[in-house]
Scaffold this active site. Structure first.
Site, PDB file in Angstrom:
ATOM      1  N   GLY A  32      18.029  -8.092  53.536  1.00 43.24           N
ATOM      2  CA  GLY A  32      17.613  -6.567  53.221  1.00 43.24           C
ATOM      3  C   GLY A  32      17.258  -6.709  51.590  1.00 43.24           C
ATOM      4  O   GLY A  32      18.294  -6.776  50.822  1.00 43.24           O
ATOM      5  N   ASP A 254      14.841 -10.906  44.675  1.00 46.31           N
ATOM      6  CA  ASP A 254      15.911  -9.910  44.566  1.00 46.31           C
ATOM      7  C   ASP A 254      16.867 -10.368  43.518  1.00 46.31           C
ATOM      8  O   ASP A 254      17.523  -9.708  42.815  1.00 46.31           O
ATOM      9  CB  ASP A 254      16.547  -9.551  45.931  1.00 46.31           C
ATOM     10  CG  ASP A 254      15.462  -9.544  46.931  1.00 46.31           C
ATOM     11  OD1 ASP A 254      14.335  -8.962  46.830  1.00 46.31           O
ATOM     12  OD2 ASP A 254      15.610 -10.021  48.174  1.00 46.31           O
TER      13      ASP A 254
HETATM   14  O1  LIG Z   1      11.906  -8.695  54.268  1.00 43.15           O
HETATM   15  C1  LIG Z   1      12.525  -7.967  54.524  1.00 43.15           C
HETATM   16  O2  LIG Z   1      12.299  -6.676  54.794  1.00 43.15           O
HETATM   17  C2  LIG Z   1      13.889  -8.223  53.888  1.00 43.15           C
HETATM   18  O3  LIG Z   1      14.564  -7.381  53.363  1.00 43.15           O
HETATM   19  C3  LIG Z   1      14.467  -9.580  54.261  1.00 43.15           C
HETATM   20  C4  LIG Z   1      14.847 -10.469  53.234  1.00 43.15           C
HETATM   21  O4  LIG Z   1      16.396 -10.351  52.775  1.00 43.15           O
HETATM   22  C5  LIG Z   1      14.021 -10.170  51.781  1.00 43.15           C
HETATM   23  O5  LIG Z   1      12.903  -9.837  52.123  1.00 43.15           O
HETATM   24  C6  LIG Z   1      14.131 -10.932  50.752  1.00 43.15           C
HETATM   25  O6  LIG Z   1      13.478 -10.678  49.769  1.00 43.15           O
END
Ligand SMILES: O=C(O)C(=O)C[C@H](O)[C@H](O)CO
Length: 306
Positions: A32, A254
């Protein structure tokens, strides 16, 4: 308690199941994008809080366990008894990683302007959210705009990652919403591939010009093996990519965001922040998963001092 928070991250956390090798086992972890950013920033020393919702289930409990272990405040995060915590799977192939979501109808997707912790958002130094936070549902998108309004009205910084996930919404809608949000954001953190879909310009300098023209004050454009371009109205600088043994780029953006915000709040210097974040992002791709390999401040400083 909320007065001491530096950064509020608004969006959807998920449990991650990451298959390191085709046909192999799925390894549990966390993901996330804004939760990843929250952990990345906390590991660089920021006081961080989450704004989201979890399901009242074991996956929600494990995310709370992560945040508690990382010192992240989740006291404003409710547990919804009627909706689950989202999950996603990561698989790896010759072209990189693929995400498969099981998140429709999740607790976080039920966020709305009414569910926001406005006191927390108005008192923290920075609000950070992403285009994924907006893509998960119309009410979550409304919540992001309401949160940005509250942060701006209180004189706080708004930080925005344009993370484009076309599995969640169509490009035409994403482009309109993302471009409008850039106009509300102080710090805009795009990746080059996404930016080329969101902008008319296709080259890095043209993209930076276009995003500054939409209203961003600081643009930090990450370009994979081409490094990072940081641009403000009166200065721009490029930072080369670090050479590392990369195994999984999940969450690298992130990692960059969290480390950038931590160093920017510490120094007030977007260029110093990008140098620091560029190293943190490089370290984050040397292990599997979005969260486990996120480096701590001492590791980033040692890497930069090599
Ligand atoms: O793709 C998504 O919605 C996510 O949050 C999953 C991954 O943890 C995120 O994309 C990595 O940046």
């Amino acid at each position: 308690m909320t007065a001491a928070i530096d950064l509020v991250c608004l969006g959807e956390p998920m449990v991650e199941l990451n298959q390191h090798h085709a046909g192999g086992a799925y390894h549990p972890g966390f993901g996330g994008d804004v939760s990843n950013t929250a952990v990345a920033a906390a590991r660089q020393g920021l006081r961080v809080a989450m704004s989201t919702a979890l399901g009242a289930d074991v996956f929600g409990d494990s995310l709370r366990g992560l945040w508690t272990a990382e010192g992240i405040d989740h006291s404003a995060v409710p547990s919804d008894p009627d909706a689950p915590t989202g999950l996603y799977f990561v698989t790896h192939g010759p072209a990189g990683h693929t995400f498969s979501y099981r998140r429709a109808g999740s607790a976080a997707s039920r966020m709305s302007p009414r569910s926001l912790p406005l006191d927390l958002i108005s008192s923290a130094k920075v609000l950070h959210f992403s285009a994924i936070s907006q893509a998960i549902s119309p009410s979550a998108c409304d919540a992001c705009f309401a949160a940005a309004d509250a942060a701006r009205a209180a004189g706080r910084l708004v930080s925005y990652d344009t993370n484009l996930r076309l599995a969640l919404w169509p490009l035409a809608r994403a482009r309109a919403v993302i471009r409008a949000t850039i106009g509300l954001s102080d710090i805009v953190l795009p990746g080059l591939d996404d930016a080329q879909k969101l902008c008319d310009a296709q080259d890095a300098d043209g993209i930076a010009d276009e995003l500054l023209g939409l209203g961003a004050r600081i643009v930090a454009l990450t370009m994979g093996s081409d490094g990072v371009l940081v641009a403000t109205a009166d200065r721009r600088e490029r930072f080369g990519a670090h050479k590392v043994d990369a195994v999984d780029a999940t969450g690298a953006g992130d990692a960059f965001d969290g480390a950038f915000l931590a160093e920017y709040l510490a120094t007030g210097d977007a260029f110093a922040a990008a140098r620091h974040a560029n190293a943190a992002a490089a370290l984050s791709v040397t292990g599997y998963g979005a969260v486990a390999p996120l480096p701590r401040r001492a590791e980033v400083e040692a890497f930069l001092a090599r």
